[in-house]
Design a protein around this motif. Structure first.
Motif, mmCIF file in Angstrom:
data_model
loop_
_atom_site.group_PDB
_atom_site.id
_atom_site.type_symbol
_atom_site.label_atom_id
_atom_site.label_comp_id
_atom_site.label_asym_id
_atom_site.label_seq_id
_atom_site.Cartn_x
_atom_site.Cartn_y
_atom_site.Cartn_z
ATOM 1 N N VAL A 191 2.906 12.617 -2.600
ATOM 2 C CA VAL A 191 1.875 12.600 -3.647
ATOM 3 C C VAL A 191 0.549 13.059 -3.056
ATOM 4 O O VAL A 191 0.065 12.514 -2.065
ATOM 5 C CB VAL A 191 1.714 11.186 -4.251
ATOM 6 N N LYS A 192 -0.070 14.054 -3.697
ATOM 7 C CA LYS A 192 -1.366 14.550 -3.229
ATOM 8 C C LYS A 192 -2.521 13.712 -3.763
ATOM 9 O O LYS A 192 -3.525 13.515 -3.070
ATOM 10 C CB LYS A 192 -1.541 16.010 -3.665
ATOM 11 N N HIS A 193 -2.389 13.250 -5.012
ATOM 12 C CA HIS A 193 -3.525 12.583 -5.647
ATOM 13 C C HIS A 193 -3.037 11.556 -6.665
ATOM 14 O O HIS A 193 -2.065 11.812 -7.374
ATOM 15 C CB HIS A 193 -4.406 13.619 -6.347
ATOM 16 N N TYR A 194 -3.705 10.419 -6.716
ATOM 17 C CA TYR A 194 -3.441 9.384 -7.723
ATOM 18 C C TYR A 194 -4.630 9.310 -8.682
ATOM 19 O O TYR A 194 -5.789 9.376 -8.248
ATOM 20 C CB TYR A 194 -3.269 8.011 -7.085
ATOM 21 N N VAL A 195 -4.348 9.138 -9.964
ATOM 22 C CA VAL A 195 -5.387 8.904 -10.965
ATOM 23 C C VAL A 195 -5.019 7.627 -11.708
ATOM 24 O O VAL A 195 -3.913 7.523 -12.276
ATOM 25 C CB VAL A 195 -5.512 10.084 -11.949
ATOM 26 N N VAL A 196 -5.934 6.648 -11.709
ATOM 27 C CA VAL A 196 -5.617 5.320 -12.244
ATOM 28 C C VAL A 196 -6.824 4.740 -12.976
ATOM 29 O O VAL A 196 -7.962 5.124 -12.718
ATOM 30 C CB VAL A 196 -5.205 4.365 -11.106
ATOM 31 N N PRO A 197 -6.588 3.789 -13.886
ATOM 32 C CA PRO A 197 -7.717 3.072 -14.488
ATOM 33 C C PRO A 197 -8.376 2.144 -13.463
ATOM 34 O O PRO A 197 -7.761 1.784 -12.450
ATOM 35 C CB PRO A 197 -7.055 2.262 -15.617
#
Length: 385
Positions: A191-197
């Motif tokens: 995984v290159k990038h995580y986007v989360v609340p």
């Protein structure tokens, strides 16, 4: 008499000791068991308060009046229930092989949209030349432990190791049917990038995900990754992974936008005025992935009923819709096919095209009508009213 009092005193001490041991054990378990995730620091909470109007310094809140469970314990059954089937099907769902298994190195051209559903809310969205993995839950037991919880009734069509390199792993919230500790630990290397609340980043950090790979977002914030705009938008739900962290992390829906398409992903959400606000800001959507399933009259504000999901898709101006949050995990009492059948019935009345790919099948959005087979009907005994 004194002997009786002596025995009573010893019994009382023993009970208190047992309570103390159980309490201490529970406290230690909550502290050390990694699947529960992490928690926000004082500095984190200050940051959330500056960025999120719906954070009061301790907890997040929905925009509308909200309660998790209905106060009316004697609520009548859902009058619109369509299926008489049980929550768990008596046959195995057929699975398909995703396109990326046939051509693992191939990434669709930037103007093409591909979506591969893995059951429930787990899917791979391919757009803008990127692989976007959403809410991946592959564990058999939906729980912080392996011996109790809701056991999924469909197999996952791929293993984590068979997934392609992931440009963005996006999470809608931290419930166990959307955030799987085992998957995160296994997949992080690709995984290159995580986007989360907001707040969900603390779970990832405790699980050894590097902070520089994570973008956390409040409602209405936007970010851009490799030319793809991602907006964090409201949902009506709640969060928490154990008994003391309820509402301490944010839940969200999501907008993906590039020069070719605009796509919406609902996360988990009850019906509310936020749908109209999202449409007012972003306009019509080419494709809407809508929660559909695990609703109940006992929690009417937590999950949308199928007719409400379709109404939300209509408000969002969706040209094509896809129902998710069904077909793998039981969290409610309705028939396993009730949600999708009701969604289709309501969408037909509104003239909305609905794709229902097999679990594992890669749907191509330029030809949506090729992915409208209602495949589950061939295998099921019809118990629709």
């Amino acid at each position: 008499m004194s002997k009786f009092l002596h025995v009573l005193a010893i019994t009382g001490i023993a009970i208190l000791a047992l309570i103390s041991v159980v309490t201490l054990t529970a406290f230690v378990f909550l502290k050390v068991w990694k699947p529960f995730g992490g928690k926000a620091s004082k500095a984190d909470r200050k940051n959330y308060a500056e960025r999120a109007a719906n954070f009061d310094g301790k907890k997040f809140h929905n925009e509308s009046d909200f309660q998790t469970l209905s106060l009316n314990k004697n609520s009548e059954p859902d009058p619109l229930t369509f299926s008489k089937n049980t929550p768990r099907p008596d046959f195995e769902f057929p699975l398909k092989k995703p396109d990326f298994l046939e051509n693992p190195e191939e990434i669709p051209e930037p103007d093409k949209i591909r979506v591969t559903w893995f059951g429930h809310s787990s899917l791979l969205l391919q757009m803008h030349g990127l692989n976007i993995l959403i809410d991946p839950v592959f564990s058999e037991m939906i729980s912080p432990v392996s011996w109790v919880g809701s056991r999924r009734f469909t197999k996952v069509p791929v293993t984590v190791s068979e997934l392609p390199e992931i440009d963005i792993l996006l999470l809608s919230h931290d419930h166990y049917d959307h955030l799987d500790y085992n998957v995160i630990r296994e997949i992080d290397g690709k995984v290159k990038h995580y986007v989360v609340p907001l707040g969900v980043e603390n779970h990832l950090k405790r699980w050894k995900v590097k902070a520089e790979k994570i973008t956390n977002m409040a409602w209405w914030e936007e970010t851009e990754i490799s030319g793809l705009k991602i907006a964090c938008t409201p949902a009506q739900h709640f969060s928490g992974r154990h008994i003391t962290d309820n509402m301490t992390t944010l839940w969200a829906s999501w907008v993906f936008k590039d020069e070719f398409h605009q796509i919406f992903e609902s996360g988990d959400s009850g019906f509310g005025p936020h749908w109209q606000k999202i449409h007012e800001k972003y306009g019509d959507f080419d494709f809407a992935i809508m929660e559909c399933g695990q609703y109940d009259v006992q929690w009417p504000l937590v999950h949308s009923f199928p007719e409400q999901s379709v109404e939300a898709a209509k408000i969002l101006g969706a040209k094509v819709a896809m129902p998710v949050h069904w077909g793998a995990i039981i969290l409610s009492r309705h028939g396993w096919d009730d949600s999708v059948e009701r969604f289709l019935l309501a969408a037909d009345k509104e003239g909305i095209t609905v794709i229902t790919p097999y679990i594992g099948q890669t749907a191509r959005l330029e030809t949506p009508l090729l992915f409208t087979e209602r495949w589950w009907r061939r295998n099921a005994i019809s118990l629709l009213r």
